[in-house]
Design an enzyme around this catalytic site. Sequence first.
Site: not given
Length: 676
Positions: A483, A41, A272
Site C-alpha cells: 500500500h 480496419h 478485421h
Amino acid sequence: MIVSALAAAPSTCTPVETRNRMADAIRFLSLDAIERAEEGHPGAPLGCAEIATALFTRHIRCNPADPLWFDRDRFVMSNGHGSMLVYSLLHLSGYAGFPIDEIKRFRELGSHTHGHPERAPHLGIEVTTGPLGQGVANAVGMAVAEAWLNATFGDDIVDHRTWALVGDGCLQEGVAQEVISLAGHLRLGKLCVLWDDNRMTDDGSTEFAISEDVRGRFRLAGWQVIDADGHDIESVSAALLLAKRDPRPTMIACRTTIGKGLPRLEGQRGAHGGRVFAKDLEEARAAAGWQHGPFEVPSDIAAAWQASVSGRNAAAYETWQARVAALPAKQRAYLQRLARGELPRDWIERLADFRCRMVAEAPARSTNEATADIVALLADAIPELIAGAPDLEGPTNCKRALGAFTAGNRAGRYVHYGIREHAMGSMINGMAAHGGVLPLGATYLVFSDYMRPALRMAALMELPVVTIYSHDSIGIGKNGPTHQPVEYLASLRAMPNMAVFRPADGVEAAECWELALSRRNGPSSMICSRQALPPVRAAVDSENRCARGAYVLTEAEGERRVTLLATGSEVAVALGARDILQAKGIPAAVVSMPCWELFEEQDEAYRAAVIGTGVRVGIEAAARLGWDRWIGERGEFIGMKSFGASGPADALFRHFGITAERVAKAAIRLLGVGPN
Ligand SMILES: Cc1ncc(C[n+]2csc(CCOP(=O)(O)OP(=O)(O)O)c2C)c(N)n1
C-alpha cells in the site's frame, strides 16, 4: 430470439432498397477511404453498417448543425479501430466537420479522420476510443451524468440517451465487466450497448479465448438483453425501440458478419484489419450492385440520410430550444453555465478563506484531511460537483453531505463505485466528456495503476478531471509495502498533459485545488498524505504561491549555498535540514515543488532563481526518477530506492533515511565536493 421487424419499430417511409443502400453508403465511403489510406480496419464499419444506419436514421437524437446540443444523445464507438464507420456516419448525417474531403484524408496528418476517433465534440465525436473497453466505460459515465442532470432540470430540459457500439474486444476487457455490473446496479435505463457479435477478433475466432455466455453476464447484472439480426435494419431498429421502453440498461446482441460486403474477406479473420485493394472494391461494388464511383454518394441516398437525421430531429431541437427559452432566468443561466463548462463564481473565494483559516489555526493535519474539507466546501459552492470513490469513502472522506447517487436517488452527488478503480477512472472521463458535471474521483495513490488507462485517456482527451490520491508514501505506515507508493509520482509525472500536485500542507492544498480546478484542458492528480503534516506556510499570501509550480518557501539566511528541494510531506523534512545547516552557519533555502509541470512552464530565469546555483538536494519519499532534472548531475537525492516496509511511519522514515539529519549531511558532503 431475434427481434424481428414485426416489433413496433418507428414507422418509416423509406423503401427497403433505399434503406439498404443507406447502409451501403457507409460501406463504400469506409472502403474507399481505407483503400486510399492503404490501411485501416474494414471489418467493423462493414459489419456494423446496418446497426449504425438503424440507430442514426431512426432513433438517435442529434442535430448535425449543432453538434454541441446539450440535450443530444451521446454516441460512443467503443471499438474505435472501426473509426471509418463514425466518419462515414457523420458525413452522411451532415456534420460540417466531415465533408467528403476529410473522408478522403483518412489517417493523414492534420485531418479529423484520425486512425482512431479523437474527441472533438464540436465536430460530433464525443470521446477518443481505441484502447478497447474505454469507450463503453465512458458511456456508462455519460449515462450517470445524464441521469443526474435529468434529476436536476427535469425531462423537458435533459432527457437523452447514451448509445455505445462495442465489439468482442471491448466486452472481453476487464473494465467492461466492472461497468456492466455497476450500470445494471444503478439501473441506467437510458444506456444502450450495441454489441457487434461477429465472433471474430484480430487473432481469429473468439473461440480461442472465450466460451462464456456474454448475454448472461449482462442479464445477471440486471440488464435487458435483446438479440437482433445485425444486418437487418428493421430488426436492429425494433430492438432499439425496446431498449427505449425498458427501465433497465439494454444490451442488444447484434449478430453480424465481419467485413460484410467484402467478398474476399467477409467473415474471415483478415477482415478485421487486413489491407483492402482496388480489386476488392471492384468485387464489393459488383456484389452490392453499387454503381457509384469512389467517395460518391448518390443524391437520393444523401437526401435520405439528410431527411432521416437532420429532418427527423428538427422539431425536437426547436421545441427544446423553446423550452429552454421559457425557463426562469436563473435556471436558464445555470443550464447555460453548465453547458459552457464554466464553474460558478465564488468557489475561488472559498478557497482563499480556507487558506486564511489554515494559517490562523496552523493545524498539524494530513493533506488528505485538508483535501476532504476542501472538497466539502467546493461541493457547497459548485452544485454540479459529483464525487466518488471505489469503496474508500471513509479514508478519502469526500462524501460528507453529498447523498449517494443510486438507482433510487439520481440527485445524489456521490458515486459508490464499488471496488472498481478502472471503472471509476473511465466513468469520470465519460462524465467530464458529457459535460454539465464536475466529476472527482478519490482513491489511494497505490491504486492509481488500476485506473491508469483511463488517466492516459483523460490526458489525451484534455478532460478536466481531478483524481484525489491519498496515502501517498511510506507515510501510511503499518499497512506495508503493498500500500506504499514508491514509483507512482514518477509514473504520473511521465504522462503528457497530466498535472501532478503534491501539496505540503493545508494552505498549499487549497492553492493546488485552485490550480487543478482552473485547468480546463487536462486532468490533475491531487496527491495527499495520510499522516499529519506540520504546517509549512505561516503567512497569508495574496498570491497563489503554488501557481508557478515551485517557489522558495524559506530563503537562506546569508548568501545561499544549499537549496533543498522537496514536495508534500518531505517539505517539512527539508525545513528541518535547513535548521541544522543554518545552525552550522551554512545558508540554505527550502524550495517547495508542489507541481513540476507548472514549474517546467516557467521561464528559465525564474527556474534558475528558484533552484539556485549552489549544491542541491532533492527530497521525496519516492523513486528518484525525474529528480535529476532539478538537482543536476551532482545533486543528491534522498528518497526511496526500494519498496517500503511494514511498520510505523516515523520508524519507516528513519529506516529509509528520509530524515532532516541525513539531508543536512548530504548537503555538507556535497559542499565538500563543490557546487553543481
Ligand atoms: C486495450 C486494447 N488491447 C488491444 C488492442 C488491439 N486491438 C485492436 S482491435 C482488436 C481486436 C478487437 O476485436 P473486436 O472487438 O471483435 O473487433 P472486430 O474484429 O470485430 O473488428 C485488438 C486486439 C486495443 N486496441 N486495445
